[in-house]
Design an enzyme around this catalytic site. Structure first.
Site, PDB file in Angstrom:
ATOM      1  N   ARG A   1      45.496  30.487  47.978  1.00 41.69           N
ATOM      2  CA  ARG A   1      46.799  30.849  48.516  1.00 41.69           C
ATOM      3  C   ARG A   1      47.493  31.749  47.500  1.00 41.69           C
ATOM      4  NH1 ARG A   1      46.449  25.148  49.427  1.00 41.69           N
ATOM      5  NH2 ARG A   1      46.441  24.594  51.649  1.00 41.69           N
TER       6      ARG A   1
ATOM      7  N   LYS B   1      49.129  22.725  48.056  1.00 41.90           N
ATOM      8  CA  LYS B   1      50.197  22.054  48.791  1.00 41.90           C
ATOM      9  C   LYS B   1      50.139  20.558  48.542  1.00 41.90           C
ATOM     10  CE  LYS B   1      50.809  25.353  52.585  1.00 41.90           C
ATOM     11  NZ  LYS B   1      50.772  25.548  54.053  1.00 41.90           N
TER      12      LYS B   1
ATOM     13  N   HIS C   1      47.232  36.031  52.966  1.00 41.61           N
ATOM     14  CA  HIS C   1      46.654  34.959  53.772  1.00 41.61           C
ATOM     15  C   HIS C   1      45.525  35.477  54.653  1.00 41.61           C
ATOM     16  CE1 HIS C   1      47.650  30.762  53.709  1.00 41.61           C
ATOM     17  NE2 HIS C   1      47.432  30.638  54.994  1.00 41.61           N
TER      18      HIS C   1
ATOM     19  N   ARG D   1      42.489  34.900  52.687  1.00 43.29           N
ATOM     20  CA  ARG D   1      42.125  33.476  52.720  1.00 43.29           C
ATOM     21  C   ARG D   1      41.435  33.149  54.038  1.00 43.29           C
ATOM     22  NH1 ARG D   1      43.361  28.222  50.739  1.00 43.29           N
ATOM     23  NH2 ARG D   1      44.177  26.783  52.303  1.00 43.29           N
TER      24      ARG D   1
ATOM     25  N   HIS E   1      42.545  21.800  52.529  1.00 39.76           N
ATOM     26  CA  HIS E   1      43.220  21.273  53.712  1.00 39.76           C
ATOM     27  C   HIS E   1      43.180  19.746  53.688  1.00 39.76           C
ATOM     28  CE1 HIS E   1      42.513  25.171  56.237  1.00 39.76           C
ATOM     29  NE2 HIS E   1      43.563  25.260  55.447  1.00 39.76           N
TER      30      HIS E   1
ATOM     31  N   TYR F   1      38.957  27.620  62.291  1.00 38.28           N
ATOM     32  CA  TYR F   1      37.958  28.617  61.913  1.00 38.28           C
ATOM     33  C   TYR F   1      36.685  28.493  62.738  1.00 38.28           C
ATOM     34  CZ  TYR F   1      41.143  29.534  58.152  1.00 38.28           C
ATOM     35  OH  TYR F   1      42.266  29.862  57.458  1.00 38.28           O
TER      36      TYR F   1
END
Length: 316
Positions: A158, A190, A259, A262, A285, A294
């Site tokens: 990120r 995150k 992004h 990414r 994630h 994806y």
């Protein structure tokens, strides 16, 4: 547009939103249009607003959907209608109105909006971007920008993780670092969750090339791995600006943003490996459901290949 509402209760509710809730003019306009639509739909039956039932609302939603309104627009209609009836139920008696038996919109929900697919570069486009020598004011800035691209595409970082990288491990909140000996980027993602991402030879070579000239720009006490031409930590907005410029230099047909790289990292990796769990770990994630988007991208890619190449996909 459904016209202008004229029903006195609706007008009083809009005054309440304007003067007590202080909604923005644009929001008020949207609510007025939504309530005019409600009024028109009820008058067409004909039906008093007090007599509207949930099955009427569902029918009107179905008609609006068939007429081309998407989930977000339908949700706005329901929000305006639900708020109107809730206000009427609370304030009806003070206005000399009979009490409402129910809010007919309370149990009605709009269809869920489809989750848009993330935009990704093709493999050829990503390689062209990575191989582009960035045009910069200083050779050190060119090395820095090339390194940014390699870490975003080669590591799936990120942009906040990227600019949070320091030269070496430390106790600074949000700090990450790159271990060249171990060929690994250690980042804080995150939810303040740390993860380690393996780096390939091109990314490691780009880091080494940048480190060889970083001292020409960085202030002596600056811990950041990536710095501006003034020697201070690079910001996320500056990365976006540089990436867009590099994409233009590479002749890509779409604006490139961090992004997107990414997304490209994830979709290209999934196309090659098919290992969804591994992609989840590399992206950091928390839920596999986030990564599953994806698989849709991968299928979309395969469908495009089929349409372009398979004899049975050709139109006669």
């Amino acid at each position: 547009m459904a016209g202008t509402p004229s029903e006195p209760r609706v007008l009083r509710y809009l005054d309440h939103l304007r003067h007590e809730k202080r909604l923005a003019d644009r929001t008020l306009t949207a609510y007025a249009d939504a309530l005019a639509r409600l009024q028109s739909a009820a008058e067409a039956l004909p039906l008093a607003l007090a007599d509207v039932q949930p099955h009427h609302v569902r029918r009107w939603m179905a008609e609006a959907h068939a007429g081309g309104l998407g989930p977000r627009s339908l949700a706005l209609l329901l929000s305006a209608w639900r708020g109107f009836y809730a206000w009427w139920g609370r304030h009806g008696r003070t206005l000399g109105e009979p009490a409402l038996a129910q809010n007919p919109v309370q149990g009605v929900r709009a269809p869920k909006a489809g989750r848009p697919l993330p935009k990704a570069l093709s493999v050829d486009q990503a390689v062209a971007l990575a191989e582009q020598v960035p045009d910069a004011l200083h050779p050190a800035l060119s090395a820095r920008d090339g390194c940014l691209v390699e870490l975003l595409y080669g590591g799936g970082l990120r942009v906040a993780e990227l600019v949070g990288l320091d030269l070496r491990p430390n106790d600074r909140a949000g700090a990450g670092w790159i271990d060249l000996d171990d060929a690994t980027a250690h980042v804080l993602g995150k939810g303040r969750k740390r993860r380690s991402v393996p780096l390939g030879p091109p990314a490691l070579a780009a880091v080494r090339a940048w480190l060889a000239c970083r001292g020409e720009l960085a202030r002596p006490d600056e811990p950041a791995l990536f710095v501006t031409r003034h020697g201070t930590r690079l910001s996320t907005s500056q990365v976006r600006t540089r990436l867009r410029a590099i994409g233009q230099q590479a002749g890509l047909p779409v604006p490139v943003h961090p992004h997107m790289l990414r997304h490209s990292f994830a979709s290209h990796l999934l196309q090659s490996s098919g290992d969804l769990r591994a992609v989840q770990e590399l992206l950091g994630h928390a839920s596999i459901r986030t990564t599953q988007v994806y698989t849709r991208l991968d299928f979309q890619h395969l469908a495009q290949v089929y349409d372009a190449a398979h004899p049975r996909a050709k139109k006669k």
